[in-house]
Write an enzyme that holds these catalytic residues in place. Structure first.
Site, PDB file in Angstrom:
ATOM      1  N   GLY A 198      20.012 -27.855  -8.438  1.00  0.00           N
ATOM      2  CA  GLY A 198      18.550 -27.786  -8.378  1.00  0.00           C
ATOM      3  C   GLY A 198      18.078 -27.842  -6.939  1.00  0.00           C
ATOM      4  O   GLY A 198      18.832 -27.533  -6.008  1.00  0.00           O
ATOM      5  N   SER A 199      16.852 -28.284  -6.769  1.00  0.00           N
ATOM      6  CA  SER A 199      16.242 -28.249  -5.432  1.00  0.00           C
ATOM      7  C   SER A 199      16.706 -29.426  -4.573  1.00  0.00           C
ATOM      8  O   SER A 199      17.076 -30.488  -5.107  1.00  0.00           O
ATOM      9  CB  SER A 199      14.725 -28.309  -5.586  1.00  0.00           C
ATOM     10  OG  SER A 199      14.386 -29.524  -6.225  1.00  0.00           O
ATOM     11  N   PRO A 200      16.653 -29.287  -3.251  1.00  0.00           N
ATOM     12  CA  PRO A 200      16.985 -30.420  -2.371  1.00  0.00           C
ATOM     13  C   PRO A 200      16.093 -31.638  -2.657  1.00  0.00           C
ATOM     14  O   PRO A 200      16.569 -32.769  -2.616  1.00  0.00           O
ATOM     15  CB  PRO A 200      16.744 -29.861  -0.964  1.00  0.00           C
ATOM     16  CG  PRO A 200      16.933 -28.378  -1.112  1.00  0.00           C
ATOM     17  CD  PRO A 200      16.443 -28.044  -2.493  1.00  0.00           C
ATOM     18  N   VAL A 202      14.735 -32.723  -5.528  1.00  0.00           N
ATOM     19  CA  VAL A 202      15.212 -33.486  -6.696  1.00  0.00           C
ATOM     20  C   VAL A 202      16.650 -33.983  -6.448  1.00  0.00           C
ATOM     21  O   VAL A 202      17.027 -35.055  -6.925  1.00  0.00           O
ATOM     22  CB  VAL A 202      15.083 -32.654  -8.002  1.00  0.00           C
ATOM     23  CG1 VAL A 202      15.586 -33.443  -9.199  1.00  0.00           C
ATOM     24  CG2 VAL A 202      13.632 -32.228  -8.234  1.00  0.00           C
ATOM     25  N   GLY A 203      17.401 -33.234  -5.651  1.00  0.00           N
ATOM     26  CA  GLY A 203      18.752 -33.683  -5.281  1.00  0.00           C
ATOM     27  C   GLY A 203      18.715 -35.085  -4.665  1.00  0.00           C
ATOM     28  O   GLY A 203      19.576 -35.922  -4.930  1.00  0.00           O
ATOM     29  N   GLU A 220      24.487 -29.259  -6.018  1.00  0.00           N
ATOM     30  CA  GLU A 220      24.420 -27.820  -5.706  1.00  0.00           C
ATOM     31  C   GLU A 220      22.944 -27.512  -5.490  1.00  0.00           C
ATOM     32  O   GLU A 220      22.182 -27.401  -6.444  1.00  0.00           O
ATOM     33  CB  GLU A 220      24.977 -27.003  -6.879  1.00  0.00           C
ATOM     34  CG  GLU A 220      26.458 -27.229  -7.154  1.00  0.00           C
ATOM     35  CD  GLU A 220      27.372 -26.521  -6.152  1.00  0.00           C
ATOM     36  OE1 GLU A 220      26.861 -25.749  -5.310  1.00  0.00           O
ATOM     37  OE2 GLU A 220      28.586 -26.754  -6.191  1.00  0.00           O
ATOM     38  N   CYS A 254      19.567 -18.958  -6.152  1.00  0.00           N
ATOM     39  CA  CYS A 254      19.749 -19.929  -5.062  1.00  0.00           C
ATOM     40  C   CYS A 254      20.334 -19.278  -3.817  1.00  0.00           C
ATOM     41  O   CYS A 254      20.007 -19.655  -2.702  1.00  0.00           O
ATOM     42  CB  CYS A 254      20.648 -21.066  -5.520  1.00  0.00           C
ATOM     43  SG  CYS A 254      22.255 -20.502  -6.100  1.00  0.00           S
TER      44      CYS A 254
HETATM   45  P1  NAD Z   1      14.517 -28.614  -9.773  1.00  0.00           P
HETATM   46  O1  NAD Z   1      15.194 -29.407  -8.732  1.00  0.00           O
HETATM   47  O2  NAD Z   1      13.045 -28.656  -9.873  1.00  0.00           O
HETATM   48  O3  NAD Z   1      15.077 -29.008 -11.228  1.00  0.00           O
HETATM   49  C1  NAD Z   1      16.461 -29.109 -11.535  1.00  0.00           C
HETATM   50  C2  NAD Z   1      16.657 -30.055 -12.693  1.00  0.00           C
HETATM   51  O4  NAD Z   1      16.168 -31.341 -12.318  1.00  0.00           O
HETATM   52  C3  NAD Z   1      15.933 -29.652 -13.962  1.00  0.00           C
HETATM   53  O5  NAD Z   1      16.792 -29.847 -15.066  1.00  0.00           O
HETATM   54  C4  NAD Z   1      14.754 -30.609 -14.030  1.00  0.00           C
HETATM   55  O6  NAD Z   1      14.436 -30.960 -15.343  1.00  0.00           O
HETATM   56  C5  NAD Z   1      15.249 -31.830 -13.276  1.00  0.00           C
HETATM   57  N1  NAD Z   1      14.173 -32.535 -12.566  1.00  0.00           N
HETATM   58  C6  NAD Z   1      13.080 -31.995 -11.984  1.00  0.00           C
HETATM   59  N2  NAD Z   1      12.336 -32.955 -11.387  1.00  0.00           N
HETATM   60  C7  NAD Z   1      12.986 -34.129 -11.588  1.00  0.00           C
HETATM   61  C8  NAD Z   1      12.719 -35.491 -11.226  1.00  0.00           C
HETATM   62  N3  NAD Z   1      11.646 -35.838 -10.529  1.00  0.00           N
HETATM   63  N4  NAD Z   1      13.615 -36.426 -11.602  1.00  0.00           N
HETATM   64  C9  NAD Z   1      14.723 -36.091 -12.299  1.00  0.00           C
HETATM   65  N5  NAD Z   1      14.996 -34.826 -12.685  1.00  0.00           N
HETATM   66  C10 NAD Z   1      14.161 -33.858 -12.339  1.00  0.00           C
HETATM   67  O7  NAD Z   1      15.042 -27.106  -9.563  1.00  0.00           O
HETATM   68  P2  NAD Z   1      14.641 -25.809 -10.336  1.00  0.00           P
HETATM   69  O8  NAD Z   1      13.231 -25.453 -10.010  1.00  0.00           O
HETATM   70  O9  NAD Z   1      15.030 -25.908 -11.769  1.00  0.00           O
HETATM   71  O10 NAD Z   1      15.631 -24.766  -9.635  1.00  0.00           O
HETATM   72  C11 NAD Z   1      15.378 -24.197  -8.395  1.00  0.00           C
HETATM   73  C12 NAD Z   1      16.149 -24.864  -7.277  1.00  0.00           C
HETATM   74  O11 NAD Z   1      17.517 -24.959  -7.608  1.00  0.00           O
HETATM   75  C13 NAD Z   1      16.110 -24.042  -5.991  1.00  0.00           C
HETATM   76  O12 NAD Z   1      15.983 -24.893  -4.882  1.00  0.00           O
HETATM   77  C14 NAD Z   1      17.465 -23.354  -5.974  1.00  0.00           C
HETATM   78  O13 NAD Z   1      17.899 -22.933  -4.714  1.00  0.00           O
HETATM   79  C15 NAD Z   1      18.322 -24.416  -6.559  1.00  0.00           C
HETATM   80  N6  NAD Z   1      19.529 -23.841  -7.137  1.00  0.00           N
HETATM   81  C16 NAD Z   1      20.725 -24.112  -6.542  1.00  0.00           C
HETATM   82  C17 NAD Z   1      21.879 -23.532  -7.063  1.00  0.00           C
HETATM   83  C18 NAD Z   1      23.232 -23.773  -6.453  1.00  0.00           C
HETATM   84  O14 NAD Z   1      24.227 -23.439  -7.086  1.00  0.00           O
HETATM   85  N7  NAD Z   1      23.337 -24.326  -5.257  1.00  0.00           N
HETATM   86  C19 NAD Z   1      21.803 -22.711  -8.177  1.00  0.00           C
HETATM   87  C20 NAD Z   1      20.562 -22.474  -8.746  1.00  0.00           C
HETATM   88  C21 NAD Z   1      19.430 -23.057  -8.227  1.00  0.00           C
END
Ligand code: NAD
Length: 476
Positions: A198-200, A202-203, A220, A254
């Site tokens: 997911g996003s940095p 939320v990471g 990731e 991503c």
């Molecule tokens: P996101 O970080 O918003 O969400 C990812 C997951 O986290 C979802 O399942 C969501 O339900 C959960 N989440 C969201 N907010 C949260 C919180 N406050 N607390 C706990 N969990 C939470 O990301 P997204 O919008 O779903 O995806 C887009 C991002 O993911 C982009 O930054 C993209 O570059 C990245 N991404 C990375 C890869 C990789 O392999 N490196 C692959 C795909 C997407």
């Protein structure tokens, strides 16, 4: 489970599920590699037998075209399962480690054991691939897993829940659906490993929660993946490859090329080739070919990307191709922008949509400086015929992965580690690297009864022992 873990899990709505997986994960430790392979085959066969359901779910979520589902959701998962099945015995075998002279008589080896109970959290942009591919790695490594799909792609999430209910007991693999609160409740549990995509932003939340239990993480993440098109590049080849890598999945990838540095000497010619390639790949009789072009996932992201375009125009940039937006359909045309200042949002934030900024450059120094001043990218693309330039870029720019004269395809080679660096990710996945991410490499040293080299150095420490120790400390 220790007392602290017990107290924490008991008040959590997923306590029973977690406990059942904890028990099961202990049983799995004694299981065979063939049993793991059997489970991987179950997944592989389910995917082969249900591809139409996967295609439909992705269409219902964001009108993703069938070919893109086959290429970017189904094929990578099926290939990852095949690759793991084929290699698992070799990966899981204990490996001998060399023995230094100081340990003569002993034998050292590395055993690979499952981490235990794993949590896999996926984003919405490749919702099937990014939940099931890490699951394959987790199962290959002998773990149990709780899977949390994104709430933004509900059709695919429901399909994956049905899939797992059909294939596994919930004590082994279970999909849990829900909003952010659900993820937070899951994150409070003392998992043995968390694999988050997911996003940095939320990471960081995930890593903070993991730190409370000292749970290991694979993150990731995303960010801005730059492209460099130097003066030696074949501009037609570069344009065609980049248009596909950028606009597939409507730019919601991503590792999508995020922004491009183009050498001044070829800028106009390259821009013209890009437009030609976009028209060839995505237009039909002057209109976007809607059946070959996915939609932006929801209103929130549509508004975000439309906002990026408004910001470009406000700050003096130019929309040089596309730019038309249709809010009803969450559709924004493939769009090229030029002349925007570095302060514009498209140059600061991850775009994650079908908007492509082009930046002119004169010399490689300024490009390297511009990229290395930003957080380290997940991917970097270089189009060139100059080996010297490529060597320099590989040596001087840190990045998760680099493609030379290609876009995004490094993701598909299972023999390459996939992942970012710092802001774009921590840890690696895919193939053996994913297997290791879900494993603990356990060091085992076996000594013969009655023999040990250290016996010479047991106290009392005589002068002779001190002298001997000095020699050992200096030379061995
Ligand atoms: P996101 O970080 O918003 O969400 C990812 C997951 O986290 C979802 O399942 C969501 O339900 C959960 N989440 C969201 N907010 C949260 C919180 N406050 N607390 C706990 N969990 C939470 O990301 P997204 O919008 O779903 O995806 C887009 C991002 O993911 C982009 O930054 C993209 O570059 C990245 N991404 C990375 C890869 C990789 O392999 N490196 C692959 C795909 C997407």
């Amino acid at each position: 489970m220790n007392t602290a873990e017990r107290t924490q899990t008991e008040t959590n709505p997923f306590a029973d599920l977690f406990k059942s997986q904890k028990l099961k994960s202990q049983k799995l430790r004694g299981g065979s590699i063939n049993e793991r392979k059997r489970k991987l085959k179950l997944i592989k066969d389910w995917v082969a037998n249900n591809s139409n359901k996967i295609i439909k779910a992705l269409y219902d979520d964001f009108k993703k075209p069938e070919v893109e589902v086959l290429l970017s959701e189904i094929q990578p998962v099926a290939a990852a399962a095949r690759h793991a099945i084929h290699n698992l015995h070799r990966w899981a075998r204990p490996k001998s480690a060399p023995t230094p002279l100081t340990l003569f008589g002993s034998h050292s080896s590395i055993y690979v054991e499952p981490k235990g109970v794993c949590l896999i959290i996926a984003p919405w942009n490749y919702p099937f691939n990014l939940l099931i591919l890490p699951l394959i790695e987790a199962i290959a490594a002998g773990n149990t897993a709780i899977l949390k799909p994104s709430e933004m792609t509900p059709h695919t999430a429901q399909l994956m829940e049905n899939m797992m209910d059909e294939l596994f007991e919930e004590s082994e693999v279970k999909v849990v659906q829900g909003e952010i609160k659900t993820t937070q409740q899951l994150l409070a549990l003392p998992f043995d490993h968390i694999f988050f995509t997911g996003s940095p932003a939320v990471g960081k939340i995930v890593m903070e929660a993991a730190a409370k239990n000292l749970t290991s993480v694979t993150l990731e993440l995303g960010g801005k993946s730059p492209v460099i098109i130097d003066e030696t590049a074949n501009i037609k080849d570069a344009a065609e490859k980049l248009v596909w890598g950028k606009f597939m999945n409507c730019g919601q990838t991503c590792i999508a090329p995020d922004y491009m540095f183009v050498h001044t000497s070829i800028f106009d010619a390259f821009e013209a080739q890009l437009k030609k390639a976009i028209k060839k790949e995505y237009y039909n009789a002057g209109e976007v070919n809607k059946s070959d072009y996915a939609r932006i996932v929801n209103k929130h992201h549509y508004a975000r990307i439309a906002g990026l375009l408004e910001d470009v125009v406000e700050k003096g940039g130019k929309i040089s191709f596309g730019g038309t937006a249709n809010a009803e359909e969450n559709l924004i045309e493939p769009t090229i922008i030029t002349g925007m200042p570095n302060s514009s949002r498209v140059m600061q934030e991850e775009i994650f949509g079908p908007v492509l900024p082009l930046v002119k450059y004169e010399n490689m120094e300024e490009v390297i400086e511009a990229i290395t001043q930003k957080p380290k990218p997940l991917a970097l693309y270089h189009f060139t015929k100059s080996k010297k330039n490529t060597k320099r870029i590989i040596n001087e720019i840190p990045a998760g992965g680099i493609c030379v004269n290609e876009s995004v395809l490094h993701f598909t080679n299972h023999n390459l580690p996939f992942g970012g660096v710092n802001n774009s990710g921590i840890g690696k996945s895919h193939g053996y690297y994913g297997f290791i991410a879900f494993s603990n490499e356990k060091s085992v040293l076996k000594q013969r009864v009655g023999l040990t080299s250290i016996k010479f150095f047991y106290p009392p420490y005589s002068n002779l022992i001190t002298k001997l120790t000095r020699i050992v400390a200096k030379y061995l």
